[in-house]
Design a protein around this motif. Sequence first.
Motif, PDB file in Angstrom:
ATOM      1  N   GLU A  22     -84.514  67.731  44.169  1.00 52.71           N
ATOM      2  CA  GLU A  22     -84.760  67.638  45.607  1.00 52.71           C
ATOM      3  C   GLU A  22     -86.061  68.390  45.883  1.00 52.71           C
ATOM      4  OE1 GLU A  22     -82.307  68.013  49.787  1.00 52.71           O
ATOM      5  OE2 GLU A  22     -81.874  69.444  48.167  1.00 52.71           O
ATOM      6  N   VAL A  23     -87.053  67.671  46.394  1.00 53.18           N
ATOM      7  CA  VAL A  23     -88.419  68.192  46.428  1.00 53.18           C
ATOM      8  C   VAL A  23     -89.020  68.050  47.826  1.00 53.18           C
ATOM      9  CG1 VAL A  23     -90.745  67.935  45.457  1.00 53.18           C
ATOM     10  CG2 VAL A  23     -88.740  67.551  44.006  1.00 53.18           C
ATOM     11  N   ARG A  24     -89.866  69.019  48.174  1.00 52.25           N
ATOM     12  CA  ARG A  24     -90.759  68.846  49.315  1.00 52.25           C
ATOM     13  C   ARG A  24     -92.157  69.247  48.875  1.00 52.25           C
ATOM     14  NH1 ARG A  24     -88.801  73.505  53.665  1.00 52.25           N
ATOM     15  NH2 ARG A  24     -88.839  75.312  52.271  1.00 52.25           N
ATOM     16  N   HIS A  25     -93.157  68.715  49.582  1.00 47.33           N
ATOM     17  CA  HIS A  25     -94.532  69.020  49.177  1.00 47.33           C
ATOM     18  C   HIS A  25     -95.453  69.014  50.384  1.00 47.33           C
ATOM     19  CE1 HIS A  25     -96.744  64.894  48.767  1.00 47.33           C
ATOM     20  NE2 HIS A  25     -95.892  64.848  49.747  1.00 47.33           N
ATOM     21  N   ILE A  26     -96.616  69.612  50.165  1.00 50.39           N
ATOM     22  CA  ILE A  26     -97.717  69.554  51.121  1.00 50.39           C
ATOM     23  C   ILE A  26     -98.910  69.000  50.358  1.00 50.39           C
ATOM     24  CG2 ILE A  26     -99.240  70.858  52.654  1.00 50.39           C
ATOM     25  CD1 ILE A  26     -96.984  72.987  52.803  1.00 50.39           C
ATOM     26  N   LEU A  27     -99.478  67.915  50.853  1.00 47.08           N
ATOM     27  CA  LEU A  27    -100.595  67.262  50.178  1.00 47.08           C
ATOM     28  C   LEU A  27    -101.869  67.435  51.002  1.00 47.08           C
ATOM     29  CD1 LEU A  27    -101.722  65.347  47.968  1.00 47.08           C
ATOM     30  CD2 LEU A  27    -101.024  63.426  49.429  1.00 47.08           C
ATOM     31  N   VAL A  28    -102.927  67.934  50.337  1.00 44.58           N
ATOM     32  CA  VAL A  28    -104.223  68.105  50.992  1.00 44.58           C
ATOM     33  C   VAL A  28    -105.316  67.527  50.101  1.00 44.58           C
ATOM     34  CG1 VAL A  28    -103.564  70.097  52.381  1.00 44.58           C
ATOM     35  CG2 VAL A  28    -104.397  70.444  50.038  1.00 44.58           C
ATOM     36  N   LYS A  29    -106.529  67.469  50.636  1.00 41.35           N
ATOM     37  CA  LYS A  29    -107.617  66.803  49.917  1.00 41.35           C
ATOM     38  C   LYS A  29    -108.307  67.700  48.903  1.00 41.35           C
ATOM     39  CE  LYS A  29    -108.731  63.467  53.564  1.00 41.35           C
ATOM     40  NZ  LYS A  29    -109.781  62.966  54.508  1.00 41.35           N
ATOM     41  N   HIS A  62    -101.369  69.097  45.595  1.00 44.91           N
ATOM     42  CA  HIS A  62    -100.017  69.295  46.115  1.00 44.91           C
ATOM     43  C   HIS A  62     -99.593  70.750  45.988  1.00 44.91           C
ATOM     44  CE1 HIS A  62     -99.167  64.847  45.613  1.00 44.91           C
ATOM     45  NE2 HIS A  62    -100.082  65.019  44.672  1.00 44.91           N
ATOM     46  N   ILE A  63     -98.921  71.236  47.024  1.00 40.06           N
ATOM     47  CA  ILE A  63     -98.088  72.423  46.906  1.00 40.06           C
ATOM     48  C   ILE A  63     -96.654  71.898  46.877  1.00 40.06           C
ATOM     49  CG2 ILE A  63     -97.349  74.576  47.954  1.00 40.06           C
ATOM     50  CD1 ILE A  63    -100.236  74.569  46.933  1.00 40.06           C
ATOM     51  N   ILE A  64     -95.907  72.247  45.845  1.00 43.10           N
ATOM     52  CA  ILE A  64     -94.594  71.645  45.596  1.00 43.10           C
ATOM     53  C   ILE A  64     -93.516  72.718  45.619  1.00 43.10           C
ATOM     54  CG2 ILE A  64     -93.199  70.379  43.905  1.00 43.10           C
ATOM     55  CD1 ILE A  64     -95.871  69.193  42.849  1.00 43.10           C
ATOM     56  N   GLU A  65     -92.387  72.371  46.206  1.00 46.25           N
ATOM     57  CA  GLU A  65     -91.236  73.263  46.165  1.00 46.25           C
ATOM     58  C   GLU A  65     -89.992  72.471  45.797  1.00 46.25           C
ATOM     59  OE1 GLU A  65     -90.512  76.642  49.047  1.00 46.25           O
ATOM     60  OE2 GLU A  65     -88.858  75.302  49.608  1.00 46.25           O
TER      61      GLU A  65
END
Length: 258
Positions: free
Chosen positions: A130-137, A210-213
């Motif tokens: 079960e994952v969440r992420h923040i995607l930036v350039k 990505h920052i992934i948790e």
Amino acid sequence: MKLRAVILAATVSAFAIPAFAAPVATVNGTPIDNSEVQAIMSMSPALAKEPNAHEQVVQNLVNMEVLSQYATSHNLGQSADVKERLAMAKRQILADAAVDQYVQQHPIPESDIQAAYNKFVAAMGKKEYEVRHILVKTKAEADKILAELKAGKKFSTLAEKDSIDKASAAHGGELGWIVPGMVVPPFAQAIETAPIDKPVGPVQTQFGYHIIEVQATRALTPPPLSAMKSRIKAQLSQQEAAKFVSHLRSQAKIDITK
């Protein structure tokens, strides 16, 4: 319009459907066979469930025959446009017939189906995450977000504000349950090695940084072969058909004008 499209598609491929030899109507002496109705119904299960579906199909086939007879009596088949469309339809029907014959004469061995299933299961792995992420350039943006998270800012708040993956950002970065074999390798490796509830990154993929948790893990039980067999067989048949086409192309003299 949708029903008309189904009827046209089924009519040109009706040769592949077993015959149910019995006329359901005649138009100026020309019979409309039940095999045509069955072909259309078999191609559209949703249509077959509609009330009075059989009667709808018969009536539309009658309309088609009436129009076809009109076109013939008015020599519409002699126009350049209609001739070209008929030629294209004939080419498509013959191409489909060639593929159908090849697939029938070269059935997929059970061993190939089993091997494809085994490969699928191996790619799935034994866990899902079960994952969440923040995607930036940029990496600089990702480093800044990671520092903010370490300083105590909420993951969901930053995801909603900064992530360029707007679909997941609207849900605080949530991606749901992910199987590593179904995502790009750098992302898969990150989620397989990340500790629970601790953001990791930046992880670079072709989409950005990505920052992934990982929020949780659980054992993954693959679907049984019986549930996937028809899909695997269809995919392997498509692959074999593609090889057949490539072989024919390799044997043909093809000149493409640029």
